[in-house]
Design a protein around this motif. Structure first.
Motif, mmCIF file in Angstrom:
data_model
loop_
_atom_site.group_PDB
_atom_site.id
_atom_site.type_symbol
_atom_site.label_atom_id
_atom_site.label_comp_id
_atom_site.label_asym_id
_atom_site.label_seq_id
_atom_site.Cartn_x
_atom_site.Cartn_y
_atom_site.Cartn_z
ATOM 1 N N THR A 40 3.711 -7.420 -9.436
ATOM 2 C CA THR A 40 3.821 -7.707 -8.005
ATOM 3 C C THR A 40 3.775 -6.377 -7.278
ATOM 4 O O THR A 40 4.478 -5.429 -7.657
ATOM 5 N N LEU A 41 2.972 -6.309 -6.245
ATOM 6 C CA LEU A 41 2.808 -5.075 -5.473
ATOM 7 C C LEU A 41 3.557 -5.169 -4.154
ATOM 8 O O LEU A 41 3.348 -6.125 -3.390
ATOM 9 N N ILE A 42 4.439 -4.210 -3.906
ATOM 10 C CA ILE A 42 4.960 -4.020 -2.554
ATOM 11 C C ILE A 42 3.962 -3.069 -1.916
ATOM 12 O O ILE A 42 3.991 -1.861 -2.168
ATOM 13 N N GLY A 43 3.032 -3.626 -1.169
ATOM 14 C CA GLY A 43 1.927 -2.831 -0.636
ATOM 15 C C GLY A 43 2.343 -1.895 0.474
ATOM 16 O O GLY A 43 1.850 -0.781 0.588
ATOM 17 N N ARG A 44 3.259 -2.355 1.299
ATOM 18 C CA ARG A 44 3.729 -1.544 2.417
ATOM 19 C C ARG A 44 5.186 -1.898 2.674
ATOM 20 O O ARG A 44 5.585 -3.048 2.507
ATOM 21 N N LEU A 45 5.956 -0.911 3.097
ATOM 22 C CA LEU A 45 7.346 -1.120 3.499
ATOM 23 C C LEU A 45 7.653 -0.064 4.542
ATOM 24 O O LEU A 45 7.427 1.125 4.297
ATOM 25 N N ALA A 46 8.112 -0.504 5.714
ATOM 26 C CA ALA A 46 8.391 0.442 6.798
ATOM 27 C C ALA A 46 9.552 -0.072 7.650
ATOM 28 O O ALA A 46 9.725 -1.277 7.805
#
Length: 170
Positions: A92-98
């Protein structure tokens, strides 16, 4: 749902009622993606965006989840000892987190990460690990503090085995 200080926090699937126009993390590619691309990626099933909704209904942060695969050869040997010798393993990819800059330093990044890990764990889709691509050294250090391990030949790409994540929520 969770608590941050005395305020109730919610993480929701990104919807058309969420106002993204004022979101500003300080990292332009993450801000631009959230304001202009996130809903399109959701509609096309390229990524599942989730938003942290604050009590005043403002968006405090966001992350995206999607499925991916890792080449077995990319992983450290100790992580692959008991795995079948497939060319790649699901992840599973956490593609972006901000987190919005007005809310940084309040623990919301960790809150979002914990929510993402929990959703990945609860998924009915098999995944060996959760993967992140750190955008810079600060992001890499953040993920390493959260027990993510760098891939041997790609130090900005980190992983955390699902078995390890499962122990977090027991």
């Amino acid at each position: 749902m969770g608590k941050g200080g005395d305020e109730l926090l919610r993480v929701e699937v990104l919807g058309p009622h969420h106002d993204r126009s004022g979101f500003e993390s300080g990292i332009e590619p993450l801000d631009r993606y959230f304001r202009t691309q996130a809903s399109q990626d959701a509609k096309k099933n390229m990524a599942a965006p989730f938003v942290l909704v604050l009590p005043d209904r403002a968006i405090g942060g966001y992350y995206t989840l999607s499925s991916t695969a890792l080449k077995l050869a990319e992983l450290p040997a100790q992580a692959t000892r008991k795995l079948p010798r497939y060319p790649s393993v699901p992840a599973t990819l956490i593609g972006r987190l901000a987190v919005d800059r007005r809310h940084q330093g309040k623990g919301y990044g960790r809150f979002l990460l914990a929510d993402a890990l929990y959703r990945a764990l609860r998924s009915e889709i098999a995944a060996f690990a959760v993967i992140v691509d750190a955008k810079d050294e600060n992001a890499r250090r953040f993920y390493e503090r959260e027990s993510f391990l760098p891939l041997p030949d790609q130090p900005m790409k980190l992983f955390r085995p699902m078995g390890d994540i499962e122990k977090l929520f027991k």
